[in-house]
Design a protein around this motif. Structure first.
Motif, PDB file in Angstrom:
ATOM      1  N   ALA A 187      -5.311   9.134   7.764  1.00 44.24           N
ATOM      2  CA  ALA A 187      -5.068   9.862   6.342  1.00 44.24           C
ATOM      3  C   ALA A 187      -6.223   9.803   5.648  1.00 44.24           C
ATOM      4  O   ALA A 187      -6.689  10.894   4.961  1.00 44.24           O
ATOM      5  N   GLU A 188      -6.953   8.643   5.541  1.00 39.75           N
ATOM      6  CA  GLU A 188      -8.240   8.593   5.089  1.00 39.75           C
ATOM      7  C   GLU A 188      -9.387   9.722   5.792  1.00 39.75           C
ATOM      8  O   GLU A 188     -10.068  10.548   5.073  1.00 39.75           O
ATOM      9  N   GLN A 189      -9.288   9.880   7.066  1.00 42.23           N
ATOM     10  CA  GLN A 189     -10.320  10.484   7.650  1.00 42.23           C
ATOM     11  C   GLN A 189      -9.856  12.194   7.470  1.00 42.23           C
ATOM     12  O   GLN A 189     -10.727  12.955   7.562  1.00 42.23           O
ATOM     13  N   SER A 190      -8.342  12.540   7.328  1.00 38.70           N
ATOM     14  CA  SER A 190      -8.307  13.913   6.974  1.00 38.70           C
ATOM     15  C   SER A 190      -7.970  14.292   5.502  1.00 38.70           C
ATOM     16  O   SER A 190      -7.830  15.567   5.471  1.00 38.70           O
ATOM     17  N   THR A 191      -8.319  13.394   4.773  1.00 38.85           N
ATOM     18  CA  THR A 191      -8.023  13.876   3.287  1.00 38.85           C
ATOM     19  C   THR A 191      -9.446  14.878   2.785  1.00 38.85           C
ATOM     20  O   THR A 191     -10.554  14.206   3.169  1.00 38.85           O
ATOM     21  N   ILE A 192      -9.243  15.772   2.252  1.00 41.26           N
ATOM     22  CA  ILE A 192     -10.251  16.632   1.678  1.00 41.26           C
ATOM     23  C   ILE A 192      -9.917  16.960   0.275  1.00 41.26           C
ATOM     24  O   ILE A 192      -8.682  17.091   0.159  1.00 41.26           O
ATOM     25  N   ASN A 193     -10.944  17.214  -0.553  1.00 38.24           N
ATOM     26  CA  ASN A 193     -10.755  17.784  -1.853  1.00 38.24           C
ATOM     27  C   ASN A 193      -9.789  16.707  -2.795  1.00 38.24           C
ATOM     28  O   ASN A 193      -9.086  17.303  -3.608  1.00 38.24           O
ATOM     29  N   ASN A 194     -10.134  15.607  -2.452  1.00 40.67           N
ATOM     30  CA  ASN A 194      -9.266  14.363  -3.212  1.00 40.67           C
ATOM     31  C   ASN A 194      -7.737  14.674  -3.182  1.00 40.67           C
ATOM     32  O   ASN A 194      -7.212  14.701  -4.095  1.00 40.67           O
ATOM     33  N   ASP A 195      -7.311  15.258  -2.009  1.00 40.10           N
ATOM     34  CA  ASP A 195      -5.712  15.641  -1.889  1.00 40.10           C
ATOM     35  C   ASP A 195      -5.401  14.924  -0.732  1.00 40.10           C
ATOM     36  O   ASP A 195      -5.053  15.436   0.323  1.00 40.10           O
ATOM     37  N   PRO A 196      -5.021  13.538  -0.688  1.00 38.72           N
ATOM     38  CA  PRO A 196      -4.319  12.744  -0.018  1.00 38.72           C
ATOM     39  C   PRO A 196      -2.935  12.786   0.412  1.00 38.72           C
ATOM     40  O   PRO A 196      -2.224  13.554  -0.432  1.00 38.72           O
ATOM     41  N   PRO A 197      -2.458  12.637   1.601  1.00 35.37           N
ATOM     42  CA  PRO A 197      -1.061  12.930   1.836  1.00 35.37           C
ATOM     43  C   PRO A 197      -0.186  11.891   0.978  1.00 35.37           C
ATOM     44  O   PRO A 197      -0.570  10.972   0.419  1.00 35.37           O
ATOM     45  N   THR A 198       0.969  12.658   0.505  1.00 35.95           N
ATOM     46  CA  THR A 198       1.911  11.893  -0.292  1.00 35.95           C
ATOM     47  C   THR A 198       2.617  10.720   0.453  1.00 35.95           C
ATOM     48  O   THR A 198       2.481  10.735   1.668  1.00 35.95           O
ATOM     49  N   HIS A 253       0.873  -1.056   0.089  1.00 39.79           N
ATOM     50  CA  HIS A 253      -0.006  -0.105  -0.057  1.00 39.79           C
ATOM     51  C   HIS A 253       1.104   1.279  -0.040  1.00 39.79           C
ATOM     52  O   HIS A 253       0.698   2.094  -0.859  1.00 39.79           O
ATOM     53  N   PHE A 254       1.951   1.296   0.669  1.00 42.34           N
ATOM     54  CA  PHE A 254       2.769   2.385   0.961  1.00 42.34           C
ATOM     55  C   PHE A 254       3.492   2.701  -0.487  1.00 42.34           C
ATOM     56  O   PHE A 254       3.603   3.819  -0.926  1.00 42.34           O
ATOM     57  N   GLU A 255       3.946   1.419  -1.347  1.00 44.90           N
ATOM     58  CA  GLU A 255       4.523   1.704  -2.401  1.00 44.90           C
ATOM     59  C   GLU A 255       3.641   2.398  -3.311  1.00 44.90           C
ATOM     60  O   GLU A 255       4.029   3.021  -4.340  1.00 44.90           O
ATOM     61  N   GLN A 256       2.314   1.917  -3.446  1.00 46.72           N
ATOM     62  CA  GLN A 256       1.390   2.737  -4.374  1.00 46.72           C
ATOM     63  C   GLN A 256       1.135   3.992  -4.080  1.00 46.72           C
ATOM     64  O   GLN A 256       0.989   4.598  -5.031  1.00 46.72           O
ATOM     65  N   LEU A 257       1.442   4.653  -3.073  1.00 44.30           N
ATOM     66  CA  LEU A 257       1.500   5.986  -2.504  1.00 44.30           C
ATOM     67  C   LEU A 257       2.488   6.695  -3.392  1.00 44.30           C
ATOM     68  O   LEU A 257       2.209   8.087  -3.592  1.00 44.30           O
ATOM     69  N   GLY A 258       3.504   5.949  -3.865  1.00 40.21           N
ATOM     70  CA  GLY A 258       4.897   6.537  -4.515  1.00 40.21           C
ATOM     71  C   GLY A 258       4.200   7.126  -5.982  1.00 40.21           C
ATOM     72  O   GLY A 258       4.927   8.027  -6.452  1.00 40.21           O
ATOM     73  N   ILE A 263       3.339  10.469   4.616  1.00 42.87           N
ATOM     74  CA  ILE A 263       2.733   9.328   5.438  1.00 42.87           C
ATOM     75  C   ILE A 263       3.918   8.671   5.934  1.00 42.87           C
ATOM     76  O   ILE A 263       3.934   8.233   7.298  1.00 42.87           O
ATOM     77  N   LEU A 264       5.211   8.384   5.341  1.00 40.46           N
ATOM     78  CA  LEU A 264       6.491   8.317   6.195  1.00 40.46           C
ATOM     79  C   LEU A 264       6.629   9.166   7.387  1.00 40.46           C
ATOM     80  O   LEU A 264       7.028   8.493   8.317  1.00 40.46           O
TER      81      LEU A 264
END
Length: 434
Positions: A106-117, A9-14, A121-122
């Motif tokens: 991260a899911e709870q804090s994401t707004i405007n479809n702008d999730p943490p990179t 999952h973490f690698e997908q965030l890349g 996250i790291l």
């Protein structure tokens, strides 16, 4: 979620790429209860030398009895080496627990479809782990730049350290030394700032101006108090302000990183820490970082270095100049956003045989393009389609007196290091049998 699923999952965030800014990390950490407000930090920025500085200081603090967190990037041997306490990597179980919590936040804090990179996250995982483990102090290395790097979300630290500054990531940080310095000076808050002893005047002026603006004391190590000796592997023994030291990290540049660390240790003592001279000497002497002018074999000499910009290439050139004159083979792979001409000018010109490869990274420069350009600097250029092919080609007819240098990217170092070690071991076993 298993550990492997967590990593996947973490690698997908890349795939989100590099997106500088503090808005996402601020939202995320706020949702986590602001763990960064519960820790004491030493914040380290700079173009080169950040990792070496952080590792040495972490070693000193750990040896002095402090529970010391360490956050660095990128990793070389194992993904978990980015997050350490007392020089030991975070366990798979602890990483899994902290990551699951951070993913949820991260899911709870994401707004405007702008999730943490991915890097945000790291950073959050590291901060959460350090709080849960009740660290006394944390060495925090900037990922990229300074002003808008996710690590810059922290409150004023105990110390800020800025290592050498040169042109790198110019497409993101700016095309001039002045622009890049302003970005890196963005970490300077109202705390003591310790800077690299050999900085251009225009760089130092910008840092002094920023320190004055935020009422931060700037401290620069005194090169006139530095004395050193040389041997076949470069500078190892030195004295600073009347005290003798030995350093384990190869290269003259590590001398200046070391006296930055020594100066920082003395400042920490003034802040109430207890870092005895014995611990400072220990930290300088017993620090090891893979792929920072790392000697994998002495006969033949195999040197792995993650140098990936002009300053790193110059430092490598100076180190190679301390070795006996001999034939040099070089394997290089670089990212396409680097100034390859300046890197090649200081490295490929030294090689008798140059082997171009492509690192396993989305921003990698093709081996074909690198080979084409390198022909301007070396008469014998080869192109390898894989890292295994490059290593086998380099070891072909490699004499005991030869030097094999692998450089150009930390990402290349990560992938090629196990291949090199396997090759060296297999050749050593063959020798013993014969």
């Amino acid at each position: 979620m298993t550990y492997q699923e967590t990593i996947a999952h973490f690698e997908q965030l890349g795939k989100l790429g590099i997106q500088l800014g503090l808005v996402r990390i601020e939202r995320l950490l706020n949702h986590m209860g602001n763990p960064h407000h519960k820790l004491k930090f030493i914040h380290v920025a700079g173009t080169n030398g950040k990792g070496s500085t952080c590792y040495m200081l972490s070693n000193i603090l750990s040896h002095s009895g402090y529970k010391t967190g360490l956050f660095t990037s990128p990793y070389i041997l194992d993904f978990r080496e980015s997050i350490q306490i007392n020089m030991k990597m975070i366990s798979e179980q602890h990483f899994l627990e902290c990551a699951e919590y951070v993913y949820h936040c991260a899911e709870q804090s994401t707004i405007n479809n702008d999730p943490p990179t991915q890097f945000e996250i790291l950073t959050a995982i590291a901060l959460e782990f350090f709080v849960r483990q009740k660290c006394d102090i944390v060495l925090l290395e900037v990922g990229l730049g300074g002003t808008l790097d996710s690590t810059n979300i922290i409150p004023p630290p105990l110390l800020q350290i800025i290592t050498s500054i040169s042109l790198d990531h110019t497409n993101i940080l700016g095309s001039t030394i002045e622009e890049i310095t302003k970005e890196k000076s963005g970490i300077i808050k109202s705390a003591t700032t310790i800077v690299y002893p050999k900085l251009p005047k225009k760089v130092l002026q910008i840092l002094k101006k920023k320190c004055k603006l935020v009422n931060s004391k700037l401290v620069q190590p005194d090169c006139t108090s530095l004395q050193f000796n040389t041997n076949s592997f470069g500078v190892c023994d030195f004295s600073y302000e009347g005290i003798s030291y030995k350093k384990s990290l190869l290269g003259e540049v590590q001398l200046y990183n070391a006296i930055v660390v020594i100066t920082a240790s003395k400042e920490l003592n003034q802040l109430g820490f207890s870092l005895p001279s014995e611990s400072i000497c220990y930290g300088v002497e017993h620090t090891f970082i893979p792929a920072r002018m790392e000697i994998l074999s002495e006969s033949p000499l195999v040197l792995l270095d993650g140098s990936h910009n002009e300053d790193g290439a110059i430092a490598l050139k100076k180190t190679l100049a301390t070795f006996p004159k001999t034939s040099i083979k070089m394997i290089m792979g670089v990212l396409k956003d680097k100034n390859i001409y300046k890197i090649l000018e200081n490295t490929a010109t030294l090689s008798n045989i140059f082997i171009a490869v492509s690192p396993n990274h989305p921003r990698a420069l093709s081996s074909k393009k690198l080979a084409e350009v390198s022909k301007q600097y070396c008469n014998n250029v080869k192109q390898a389609s894989s890292l295994e092919e490059a290593v086998n080609s380099a070891f072909l007819n490699l004499k005991e007196s030869d030097i094999l240098v692998i450089c150009g990217s930390l990402y290349l170092s990560h992938d090629i290091r196990p291949i090199l070690i396997h090759k060296i071991k297999s050749l050593s076993m063959t020798k013993h049998k014969n």
